[in-house]
Design a protein around this motif. Structure first.
Motif, short mmCIF file in Angstrom:
data_model
loop_
_atom_site.label_atom_id
_atom_site.label_comp_id
_atom_site.label_asym_id
_atom_site.label_seq_id
_atom_site.Cartn_x
_atom_site.Cartn_y
_atom_site.Cartn_z
N ILE A 104 63.61 39.59 -5.18
CA ILE A 104 63.28 40.76 -4.37
C ILE A 104 63.18 40.32 -2.91
O ILE A 104 62.41 39.43 -2.56
CB ILE A 104 61.95 41.39 -4.84
N LEU A 105 63.95 40.98 -2.05
CA LEU A 105 64.02 40.63 -0.64
C LEU A 105 63.29 41.68 0.18
O LEU A 105 63.60 42.88 0.10
CB LEU A 105 65.48 40.53 -0.18
N GLU A 106 62.33 41.26 0.97
CA GLU A 106 61.54 42.17 1.79
C GLU A 106 62.25 42.43 3.13
O GLU A 106 62.89 41.53 3.69
CB GLU A 106 60.14 41.60 2.04
N GLN A 107 62.08 43.66 3.63
CA GLN A 107 62.60 44.05 4.94
C GLN A 107 64.02 43.52 5.17
O GLN A 107 64.31 42.81 6.13
CB GLN A 107 61.66 43.57 6.05
N THR A 108 64.88 43.92 4.26
CA THR A 108 66.26 43.42 4.27
C THR A 108 67.23 44.58 4.43
O THR A 108 66.99 45.71 3.96
CB THR A 108 66.55 42.66 2.96
N ASP A 109 68.36 44.29 5.09
CA ASP A 109 69.41 45.29 5.29
C ASP A 109 70.52 45.08 4.26
O ASP A 109 70.81 43.94 3.87
CB ASP A 109 70.01 45.16 6.69
N VAL A 110 71.14 46.18 3.88
CA VAL A 110 72.31 46.13 3.00
C VAL A 110 73.39 47.03 3.61
O VAL A 110 73.16 48.21 3.85
CB VAL A 110 71.98 46.60 1.57
N LEU A 111 74.55 46.46 3.87
CA LEU A 111 75.66 47.19 4.48
C LEU A 111 76.70 47.52 3.41
O LEU A 111 77.13 46.65 2.65
CB LEU A 111 76.30 46.35 5.59
N VAL A 112 77.09 48.79 3.37
CA VAL A 112 78.09 49.27 2.42
C VAL A 112 79.34 49.70 3.18
O VAL A 112 79.26 50.49 4.13
CB VAL A 112 77.55 50.46 1.60
N LYS A 113 80.49 49.17 2.77
CA LYS A 113 81.77 49.55 3.36
C LYS A 113 82.83 49.61 2.27
O LYS A 113 82.88 48.76 1.39
CB LYS A 113 82.19 48.55 4.45
N ASN A 114 83.68 50.65 2.38
CA ASN A 114 84.81 50.80 1.45
C ASN A 114 84.38 50.76 0.00
O ASN A 114 85.07 50.21 -0.86
CB ASN A 114 85.87 49.73 1.72
N GLY A 115 83.21 51.32 -0.27
CA GLY A 115 82.73 51.41 -1.64
C GLY A 115 82.14 50.14 -2.20
O GLY A 115 81.74 50.10 -3.36
N ARG A 116 82.05 49.09 -1.39
CA ARG A 116 81.52 47.81 -1.86
C ARG A 116 80.31 47.39 -1.01
O ARG A 116 80.10 47.88 0.11
CB ARG A 116 82.59 46.71 -1.75
N ILE A 117 79.53 46.48 -1.56
CA ILE A 117 78.43 45.88 -0.81
C ILE A 117 79.04 44.82 0.10
O ILE A 117 79.56 43.80 -0.39
CB ILE A 117 77.38 45.28 -1.75
N ALA A 118 78.99 45.09 1.40
CA ALA A 118 79.68 44.20 2.34
C ALA A 118 78.81 43.03 2.78
O ALA A 118 79.27 41.88 2.81
CB ALA A 118 80.13 45.00 3.56
N ARG A 119 77.55 43.32 3.13
CA ARG A 119 76.66 42.24 3.60
C ARG A 119 75.23 42.53 3.20
O ARG A 119 74.82 43.69 3.07
CB ARG A 119 76.74 42.10 5.13
#
Length: 990
Positions: free
Chosen positions: A579-594
């Motif tokens: 579990i990652l606290e205060q974390t960003d997740v970027l979604v592009k082109n239907g996939r998890i990018a970063r």
């Protein structure tokens, strides 16, 4: 009942009859041949819907068209009828009729004991397959019905016996008045008819489901190929007929857009062209319907409005059913707008009178009149390969035509005559005067206002004394008018009668209630005008927009993939990163990018997830939602059936699951038999059609079952025929079928000809490691048994589902190589074989190194699987992260999909859920649910949709009340109960 003669004998007899009539007169006098012609001049002639001749002549002779044109040479021996100002159209054709056929009935001796074998010898192994059936063998000309059809403009019908899955061939029948049977029958064996419905005349169990019917059709086609190749040992009259009929048009009754797509799927697999007899809802998925490339036969049985004047009863009606009433009459126009060819049929109408009313509604909803005429003439003729003979008035075609006063689809137009095979049928005498209009009526010194309206041949009367309406009734026949009414403040009837000589001045004899005779006159003050409309059936409601799916919570516009950046979330990765606290997740082109901290937006929509939790979408390994049927119980093995065939993309439980964070489910066959059907793994892409929900290149699974259900313990005392009836028998079923599958695979690999068998193909895939088993299981001894059978045949059981005694043999399952144990959190004691179930089951199996998942098997539980997973924390102390994995990455591994989904990892599908709180909390709300970066659920949009639906329901209710007030037919409100499938649905009480 007249029996059809063999073709060769009929041909011989007909030829003898023809020549005998020329040389040997009948006993009743000398026979003369009618060589005269009949000509109709000065008419507007619709040779076809696209070819119209103004002021033309139609010449017919001996039941055929000789010529149609402006300059037709009329022979001297012609009977000429001047049709100045009148119209001629081809008579209508109904190519989906059961006219004159004997209706099959259920056998009176049918008992409660199920029938598993066919009742016939020398035919196909399934009674519901009857390609050898011919309509002519079950036909008796129905004079009364013929007169009714002629009245509404029909001249020819294609009739068949509407019974069974493969129903045999139809027959083209002219609705003429001739006595000779061979003159009425225009063609035998016009088309092969099919459906998904079993025969009522047979009690044979298989198939018991829609997917079973589809599997049966597929296997039948394979068997026909094998038979046609000369490989069969025994003669089969059904397969012979099927092979013989393959060049005929194939008419498939479907009844709904979803079944349209299912039938089209079979057609594509076998390179066939089905003519689909659809329903009234194709407009809801018109792009997919067009993509089938199929031609259609459309019914006009549009639903009546509901009587929703009672607010309490109105609540019973679903929004989807209200919309169907509002939108369905636009179905033909929708197909026409997309260039999809279709014919129209009377089939499905309660009364033939509904044809004219509903056709008018379809035209009011946008159906072009030319297209409507084609759908009743040239298109049905083309579909049957009869374009040169019926449906048009070119030279050589049958003299089947209508004479009307004007535009055939104008409600004010009068149909005068319907000619069939050159024989005249009078509907309304052309000499009938139009007496409609408003009159000043004088009777015995009293003055009244008389208004005559309705149709020319059947006018209706409204009579008033000043402003007081009087009860009255009028009949108008053969030029005579009879009017009955009760004068104001008097008893009895005043009777008026008279011969109509001048429609502007009516007169005749009057007899009062007291018997006094006098004269009456009625001077017309105002003629009837085309602008006058009757109150009844004139209401056209404003049409509401279609949504996807076309029901509650449907999208007006399908959502699209979004680039999204979730900022500052608590991210439950379901990976080793935890579990990652205060974390960003970027979604592009239907996939998890970063995944990381302080990620740049890079043009993505930013969602502030501070204080919220982001997880992978929940995966339900064992579900029965989104299915049109769940069990094929007709045999002890149904490996040939597939749940992919019966995915119901409109099931509201898809949306409800999304609201609980579920993104992927395995739709499993039920537990009716030891070897069930193939499963479907789908993503819950709400709004998309069924085929776009199914995973591309998904791993192949099948449902097996152990326990009480498969040996029919709870099916009732009559269900004691099918093998197995004991747990020992269940083991033998597996051994027998896998031995057969092994031998089948060997025969296939030998290179010699072999009969393709879908059931054996599926089981051979298990032996070859290409298909995985999910087994419904409870009791320790049976679980052991199946693992031993698997080891004997060289494969492993992928998943034991339910597995409520898994805690007793977790070590053995681990040693066998079981990939997953998918269980309930705390179900126990609901039947005898789960008496030993405990809520610590998941925790114990997890402690032994098994891959454990929590499943639902229930439409209600599936939308709160996060809470079900939380129970494993209470019962056994499973860590929260491990509990969460039981509904994400663990079931993904069981389904061999962990490379794509089940966790938050760069490169995986963006199947994500944003929670308002700790995801294992009962207070957590799934605020947004994404599948491959598409927002298929949003909590705030759901709340807005609820408000919009209240307004829409109110609009529809007001429309229905107005329709009722306009005199349109209504029906009582009905509440359609939701059907929630479980493993044993459609098993008990068969």
């Amino acid at each position: 009942m007249k029996k059809r003669l063999p073709l060769f004998l009929m041909a011989v007899l007909c030829s003898i009859t023809i020549y005998a009539q020329e040389y040997f007169p009948k006993n009743d006098g000398v026979r003369t041949t009618d060589n005269s012609y009949t000509a109709f001049t000065n008419a507007t002639i619709y040779v076809t819907p696209d070819r119209v001749i103004e002021g033309g002549t139609l010449l017919i002779h001996r039941g055929k068209v000789v010529a149609a044109g402006k300059k037709v040479s009329v022979p001297d021996n012609s009977l000429i009828t001047d049709l100045d100002g009148k119209y001629i159209y081809p008579s209508f054709i109904d190519i989906y009729s059961d006219f004159g056929v004997q209706k099959p009935s259920r056998p009176a001796s049918r008992g409660r004991t199920p029938q598993y074998d066919a009742s016939r010898k020398g035919y196909y192994w399934n009674d519901h397959v009857m390609p050898e059936k011919e309509a002519g063998d079950h036909f008796t000309f129905d004079n009364a019905r013929a007169r009714e059809l002629i009245k509404y403009g029909f001249g020819v019908v294609n009739t068949h016996v509407p019974d069974g899955i493969i129903r045999g061939t139809g027959m083209l029948v002219a609705l003429d008045s001739a006595d000779a049977y061979d003159q009425r029958i225009l063609q035998q064996n016009t088309a092969q008819h099919l459906s998904f419905s079993k025969s009522v005349a047979s009690a044979q169990n298989y198939p018991t489901s829609l997917m079973g019917a589809m599997a049966l059709i597929r296997q039948l086609y394979r068997d026909a190929e094998w038979y046609a190749g000369g490989h069969a040992d025994n003669r089969d009259l059904s397969l012979e007929a099927l092979v013989r009929n393959r060049t005929l048009p194939q008419i498939f009754e479907t009844g709904s857009y979803q079944n349209d797509l299912r039938a089209a799927k079979i057609a594509k697999e076998f390179g066939l062209e089905y003519i689909l007899k659809g329903g009234v809802d194709e407009y809801q998925r018109i792009d997919e319907i067009k993509a089938t490339g199929a031609r259609f036969i459309l019914p006009l049985n549009f639903p009546d409005a509901y009587d929703v004047t009672d607010p309490m009863l109105a609540q019973r009606v679903a929004l989807a059913d209200m919309r169907l009433w509002n939108q369905a009459p636009g179905n033909p126009a929708a197909l026409a707008a997309h260039g999809i060819p279709f014919a129209l049929t009377l089939n499905g109408l309660k009364n033939t009178s509904g044809f004219k009313t509903n056709l008018k509604r379809a035209i009011d909803y946008g159906l072009d009149k030319t297209t409507a005429l084609k759908a009743l003439t040239t298109v049905p003729a083309q579909l049957l390969g009869q374009a040169g003979h019926i449906g048009q008035l070119d030279k050589g075609s049958y003299a089947n035509f209508l004479i009307t006063s004007g535009d055939i689809f104008d409600e004010k137009t009068t149909l005068y005559e319907n000619w069939v095979l050159g024989q005249k049928h009078i509907i309304t005498d052309m000499g009938t005067r139009d007496i409609r209009g408003q009159y000043r009526l004088s009777v015995a010194g009293e003055e009244y206002t008389l208004t005559l309206k309705g149709s020319i041949e059947e006018p209706s009367a409204e009579l008033k004394s000043d402003t007081t309406a009087l009860k009255s009734k009028i009949t108008y026949k053969n030029g005579w008018i009879n009017l009955f009414f009760t004068p104001e403040d008097k008893e009895g009837f005043t009777r008026l009668t008279g011969k109509v000589k001048d429609e502007k001045q009516l007169e005749g004899k009057a007899i009062t209630a007291g018997g006094t005779e006098s004269r009456w006159t009625a001077a017309r003050q105002k003629p009837h005008t085309p602008g006058d409309k009757d109150k009844k059936d004139s209401f056209i409601p404003q049409r509401l927009p279609i949504t996807y799916p076309n029901k509650a919570y449907g999208f007006t516009r399908l959502p699209e993939t979004q680039s999204v950046l979730f900022k500052n979330a608590t991210v439950w990765t379901s990976e080793d990163t935890g579990i990652l606290e205060q974390t960003d997740v970027l979604v592009k082109n239907g996939r998890i990018a970063r995944i990381g901290k302080d990620l740049p937006a890079s043009g993505a929509t930013v969602i502030d997830a501070t204080g919220k939790h982001l997880t992978a979408g929940i995966i339900d390994e064992h579900s029965h939602i989104a299915a049109a049927s769940v069990n094929e119980s007709g045999h002890n093995s149904s490996a040939e059936v597939s749940m992919e065939d019966v995915i119901d993309a409109d099931d509201i439980n898809i949306y409800r699951n999304l609201s609980g964070g579920v993104t992927t489910i395995q739709v499993l066959h039920g537990s009716a038999n030891p070897i069930g059907g193939r499963s479907a793994i789908i993503k819950l892409k709400w709004g998309l059609p069924a085929d776009r929900l199914i995973y591309e290149n998904a791993p192949e699974f099948i449902k097996f079952a152990l326990g009480e259900n498969v040996k029919q313990s709870n099916w009732g005392s009559a269900q004691t025929v099918r093998f197995p009836q004991s747990r020992m028998g269940v083991e033998q079923v597996y051994a027998d079928y896998f031995q057969r599958a092994r031998e089948y695979a060997e025969a296939k690999e030998s290179g010699k000809p072999f009969r393709f068998d879908y059931e054996m193909e599926t089981l051979a895939e298990i032996l070859d490691g290409k298909r995985f088993i999910t087994c419904h299981s409870y009791v320790q001894s049976e679980i052991n048994m199946l693992m031993k059978v698997a080891e004997r045949f060289g494969f492993t059981v992928n998943t034991f589902t339910h597995i409520l005694e898994g805690y007793k043999l977790a070590d053995k399952m681990k040693a066998h190589g079981v990939l997953g144990a998918s269980t309930f959190s705390d179900w126990w004691g609901y039947k005898f074989e789960v008496n030993d179930a405990i809520p610590y089951n998941a925790a114990i199996m997890e402690s032994q190194g098994l891959n454990v998942a929590i499943n639902s098997d229930d439409a209600e539980m599936s939308r709160r699987l996060n809470q079900e997973a939380a129970k494993t924390v209470k019962y056994g102390g499973v860590p929260e992260e491990e509990a969460w994995k039981m509904i994400t990455i663990n079931p993904a591994k069981m389904l061999h999909l962990d490379h794509r989904t089940g966790s938050i990892k760069e490169g995986k599908d963006a199947d994500l859920v944003l929670w308002s709180d700790h995801p294992l909390s009962v207070y957590a709300v799934a605020e947004k649910t994404y599948i491959e970066g598409v927002p298929y659920y949003d909590y705030s949009l759901m709340q807005k949709a609820q408000q919009d639906m209240v307004r829409e329901r109110n609009t529809l209710i007001n429309q229905m009340i107005e329709a009722k007030n306009k005199g349109m037919k209504t029906r009582a409100p009905e509440q359609k109960a939701e059907k929630h499938f479980h493993c044993d649905t459609e098993v008990y009480g068969l």
